[in-house]
Write an enzyme that holds these catalytic residues in place. Structure first.
Site, short mmCIF file in Angstrom:
data_model
loop_
_atom_site.label_atom_id
_atom_site.label_comp_id
_atom_site.label_asym_id
_atom_site.label_seq_id
_atom_site.Cartn_x
_atom_site.Cartn_y
_atom_site.Cartn_z
N ASN A 137 -2.30 1.31 5.97
CA ASN A 137 -1.18 0.23 5.38
C ASN A 137 -0.95 -0.52 6.54
O ASN A 137 -0.82 -0.13 7.69
CB ASN A 137 0.13 0.77 4.62
CG ASN A 137 1.13 -0.09 4.22
OD1 ASN A 137 0.66 -1.33 4.03
ND2 ASN A 137 2.26 0.31 4.36
N GLY A 138 -1.17 -2.09 6.44
CA GLY A 138 -0.59 -3.15 7.39
C GLY A 138 -1.77 -3.84 7.64
O GLY A 138 -2.86 -3.97 6.76
N LYS A 144 14.29 -14.11 -10.62
CA LYS A 144 13.98 -12.98 -11.62
C LYS A 144 12.82 -13.44 -12.60
O LYS A 144 12.22 -12.78 -13.09
CB LYS A 144 15.41 -12.31 -12.29
CG LYS A 144 15.92 -11.34 -11.11
CD LYS A 144 15.48 -10.10 -10.97
CE LYS A 144 15.86 -9.42 -9.68
NZ LYS A 144 15.36 -10.21 -8.58
N CYS A 163 0.89 -1.06 -0.11
CA CYS A 163 0.09 0.02 0.01
C CYS A 163 0.73 1.17 -0.06
O CYS A 163 1.81 1.32 0.62
CB CYS A 163 -0.77 -0.07 1.16
SG CYS A 163 -2.02 -1.42 1.25
N GLU A 181 19.04 -16.71 -7.81
CA GLU A 181 18.58 -15.37 -8.16
C GLU A 181 17.96 -15.04 -9.55
O GLU A 181 16.95 -14.45 -9.81
CB GLU A 181 19.88 -14.55 -8.07
CG GLU A 181 19.36 -12.69 -8.32
CD GLU A 181 18.25 -12.16 -7.71
OE1 GLU A 181 17.77 -12.96 -6.53
OE2 GLU A 181 17.96 -11.00 -7.85
N LYS A 198 6.53 -3.94 -4.04
CA LYS A 198 7.88 -3.62 -3.82
C LYS A 198 8.27 -3.61 -2.34
O LYS A 198 9.37 -4.26 -2.12
CB LYS A 198 8.07 -2.01 -4.41
CG LYS A 198 9.62 -1.80 -4.24
CD LYS A 198 10.48 -2.48 -5.08
CE LYS A 198 11.82 -1.99 -5.14
NZ LYS A 198 12.62 -3.07 -5.73
N GLU A 204 9.41 -13.92 -11.35
CA GLU A 204 8.65 -12.91 -11.09
C GLU A 204 8.15 -12.14 -12.26
O GLU A 204 7.04 -11.49 -12.26
CB GLU A 204 9.42 -12.04 -9.89
CG GLU A 204 10.59 -11.32 -10.27
CD GLU A 204 10.99 -10.74 -8.96
OE1 GLU A 204 10.27 -10.18 -8.22
OE2 GLU A 204 12.39 -10.60 -8.94
N TRP A 214 -2.83 -2.74 -1.68
CA TRP A 214 -2.44 -3.94 -2.30
C TRP A 214 -3.19 -4.97 -1.17
O TRP A 214 -3.15 -4.85 0.08
CB TRP A 214 -1.00 -4.14 -1.86
CG TRP A 214 -0.26 -5.50 -2.42
CD1 TRP A 214 0.19 -5.55 -3.72
CD2 TRP A 214 0.02 -6.66 -1.58
NE1 TRP A 214 0.76 -7.07 -3.80
CE2 TRP A 214 0.42 -7.54 -2.88
CE3 TRP A 214 -0.38 -7.03 -0.35
CZ2 TRP A 214 0.89 -8.96 -2.38
CZ3 TRP A 214 0.17 -8.55 -0.23
CH2 TRP A 214 0.70 -9.46 -1.14
C1 F6R Z 1 12.84 -9.87 -5.92
C2 F6R Z 1 12.72 -8.83 -4.83
C3 F6R Z 1 12.31 -9.29 -3.49
C4 F6R Z 1 12.98 -8.51 -2.32
C5 F6R Z 1 12.47 -9.16 -1.22
C6 F6R Z 1 12.90 -8.22 0.09
O1 F6R Z 1 13.18 -9.01 -7.07
O2 F6R Z 1 12.87 -7.54 -4.99
O3 F6R Z 1 12.39 -10.49 -3.50
O4 F6R Z 1 14.25 -8.80 -2.60
O5 F6R Z 1 10.99 -8.69 -1.04
O6 F6R Z 1 12.87 -6.95 -0.04
P1 F6R Z 1 13.88 -5.75 0.88
O7 F6R Z 1 15.28 -5.87 0.14
O8 F6R Z 1 13.34 -4.43 0.54
O9 F6R Z 1 13.76 -6.29 2.11
#
Ligand code: F6R
Length: 620
Positions: free
Chosen positions: A101-102, A493, A2, A489, A615, A496, A75
């Site tokens: 949010n939450g 990628k 969110c 990794e 994100k 996703e 979200w």
């Molecule tokens: C994949 C991706 C996610 C983040 C994960 C942790 O491309 O971006 O797997 O790496 O959600 O996010 P952060 O680093 O913000 O804790």
């Protein structure tokens, strides 16, 4: 997840709020809404789907011009992504509007209580309960200054779970109130105007002056009286001031089709920025911001690296480097599992939490568990002023600049570089490496931006290859040693972004089962270690390529320049510059990023905002 925006000031709040929401789109969402206060009444609009849908509604039924407004991108958690469930939520009497949010964990009990009082709910969300409770508390609060904040504190004391709440009241055209517990919120201070945002991207086009809110705090913003922050009990607290060092241009696409392409291209600079000021003239490490004393660092006898997703993969690679350089045992764990298995932690344990956003709830909870057990916590983080660094004992910022695409690219490479810095720094402090050994590795680190730029310059054949892979049903990734987490990794990628089934394997594990899935034409991407790597790891991977090829695989091989051993077995060969074994993931990851991005683009998908993803994952 969110996105939250709030504004009070002389500009037209409708425009400022919508612009803020656009800048937070990258967080991932499935509905959006806005509310403003004008002429003593709240007006709102909300719509499922992307912001464009909301804008269509607003074009048909414009909201009145206003100087105060709140906006939200949702979200979905409680209740599907429908118009009704979109935020803002207004109280039954229309006196207050709330965005959230939450997750409010005790919402069922609170909802039953409101329903008993005759309130009819119009959505399936946990948020709506906060709107009704706030209206009731507002009614009961003494009239005059601070009334809405007072009501918000009353509500917050009753809520369990994680939440950022922002509220406006029809009767208060100059006042915004917000609260936070374990969910992000930052305040922007402009010239006679104030902004609220889930992160600074919401307002960096207007101001770089920001205030951080602590855990369990309520902020009241009055357009004329300014800012007052209290805890949930009402005691005043001083918020931490900081200046955002990102500029608005950094959060724009800058001519690229996708933010992800731009962020991939920015990697040489991002790595240089992670290294900036941390490598001394004598080739030593200078990490002043690691606020742990030399003695504390010498006392460490075990390291846990805890993170999620891509950041977890950075941790897996860090283990190879840190153990090799320091001889301290390192365990790496996904944050969502860490605290539930009762890990053995004490004062001499260092827990390194890695998070690009600094807001990932699983990582935050793992951090708190580690601190409860007395361990020392070092955060590797990109987002300034976020919760994870604030709650850690020490922090190493990656300085990668804003990462907008949901899929992490420069975030990942800079996390890797930061992990190398931590490992080498520990080796230096503990005296387990000679100074010239440290300075030789430092020299290798300094060469990384150039090596990354070189890889990026040669990506056209990879893009061409990607287009030929766009119809694949399954793609496998193999690697050994540090190449194994790179394989994980690469697979993440691809999953996703392109929604293609992909798996990463330790190349040696293949013969223990997974090799059975290889069929005629199955694409297998192999990350080959340097021929100079230890104990013939290189030779073993070359054998693995032959094994999969013998079973019909289409082999795509990523190998160092000059490695001729792989040539006979590679259907496609991607060359990377010679790089020391432990640092190689910084270069071998890049073709995998480009491949996933290009395949997704060829399939006509939204590269920056893949379906179902957010994100910043601010719920557990
Ligand atoms: C994949 C991706 C996610 C983040 C994960 C942790 O491309 O971006 O797997 O790496 O959600 O996010 P952060 O680093 O913000 O804790």
């Amino acid at each position: 997840m969110c996105g939250i925006v709030g504004y009070v000031g002389p500009q037209d709040a409708r425009d400022v709020v919508l612009e803020g929401l656009r800048r937070l789109e990258y967080r991932g969402y499935d509905s959006a809404g806005i509310a403003v206060v004008a002429d003593g009444a709240l007006s709102s609009a909300k719509k499922a789907g992307k912001l464009a849908n909301l804008e269509k509604v607003l074009a048909e039924r414009p909201l009145p011009a206003a100087t105060i407004g709140i906006g939200h991108t949702r979200w979905a958690t409680h209740g599907g992504p429908t118009d009704r469930n979109a935020h803002p939520h207004l109280s039954a009497d229309g006196s207050v509007a709330v965005i959230h949010n939450g997750i409010i964990e005790n919402f069922a009990v609170l909802r039953a209580e409101c329903e008993k009082d005759g309130i009819e709910f119009t959505s399936e969300t946990d948020t709506e309960v906060a709107a009704h409770l706030l209206a009731r508390a507002y009614d009961a609060a003494p009239e005059g200054e601070g009334r809405l904040a007072d009501a918000m504190r009353t509500v917050c004391r009753r809520l369990e779970g994680a939440f950022t709440l922002v509220a406006t009241a029809a009767a208060e055209p100059d006042t915004l109130v917000a609260a936070r517990r374990s969910s992000p919120l930052v305040v922007g201070i402009g010239d006679g105007e104030y902004f609220l945002g889930s992160d600074v991207a919401a307002f960096i086009a207007h101001t770089r002056e920001a205030r951080e809110l602590g855990q369990d705090q309520v902020v009241e913003i009055d357009r004329h009286r300014g800012l007052t922050v209290t805890d949930f009990a009402g005691a005043e607290v001083e918020p931490t001031a900081y200046t955002v060092d990102w500029d608005a241009a950094a959060a724009e696409k800058g001519g690229y089709d996708w933010f992800m392409l731009k962020e991939i291209a920015e990697q040489p600079q991002a790595i240089a920025d992670t290294l900036l000021g941390r490598l001394g003239v004598r080739g030593e490490l200078v990490l002043d911001e690691v606020r742990l004393s030399d003695q504390e660092l010498r006392d460490i006898d075990k390291i846990f690296v805890v993170a999620c997703g891509t950041a977890y993969h950075a941790g897996l690679i860090a283990k190879y480097a840190i153990e090799h350089w320091t001889r301290i045992p390192v365990e790496v764990e996904v944050a969502s599992e860490f605290r539930y298995r009762d890990p053995v932690l004490d004062r001499s344990t260092l827990v390194v939490v890695i998070s690009q956003s600094g807001e990932t709830m699983d990582t935050l909870m793992a951090l708190r568990h580690a601190k409860d057990q007395n361990a020392r916590v070092l955060a590797i983080c990109n987002a300034n002023g976020s919760t994870i660094p604030r709650e850690s004992d020490a922090v190493l910022y990656t300085h990668a600049g804003p990462e907008v695409a949901v899929a992490s690219t420069k975030g990942f490479l800079t996390q890797l570089v930061a992990c190398y810095l931590v490992g080498l720094f520990l080796a230096q402090i503990r005296g387990v490496k000679y100074e010239d050994e440290v300075s030789a590795i430092v020299a290798d680190l300094r060469r990384l931006p150039e090596a990354v730029a070189q890889v990026l310059a040669g990506m056209e054949p990879v893009r061409e290859l990607a287009r030929s892979l766009a119809d694949a049903n399954t793609i496998l990734f193999l690697g050994r040693h540090v190449g194994f987490p790179v394989a994980l990794e690469g697979a993440l990628k691809l999953k996703e972004l392109a929604y293609i089934h992909a798996e990463g394997f330790a190349a040696g594990e293949l013969k223990h089962g997974p090799i059975a899935v290889i069929d005629q034409g199955t694409p297998v991407i192999v990350i080959v270690p340097s021929p100079r790597s230890r104990e013939s790891v290189h030779g073993k991977v070359v054998s693995n390529i032959q094994e999969v090829r013998a079973r019909g695989a289409r082999t795509i091989v990523i190998a160092e320049e000059g490695d001729e051993d792989v040539v006979p077995y590679a259907d496609h060969l991607i060359r990377i510059p010679r790089t020391p074994t432990l640092l190689a993931p910084v270069v071998t990851t890049i073709p995998l990023q480009v491949l996933a991005c290009e395949i997704a683009d060829t399939r006509g998908l939204d590269v920056d905002q893949p379906r179902n993803l957010a994100k910043s994952v601010t719920v557990e």
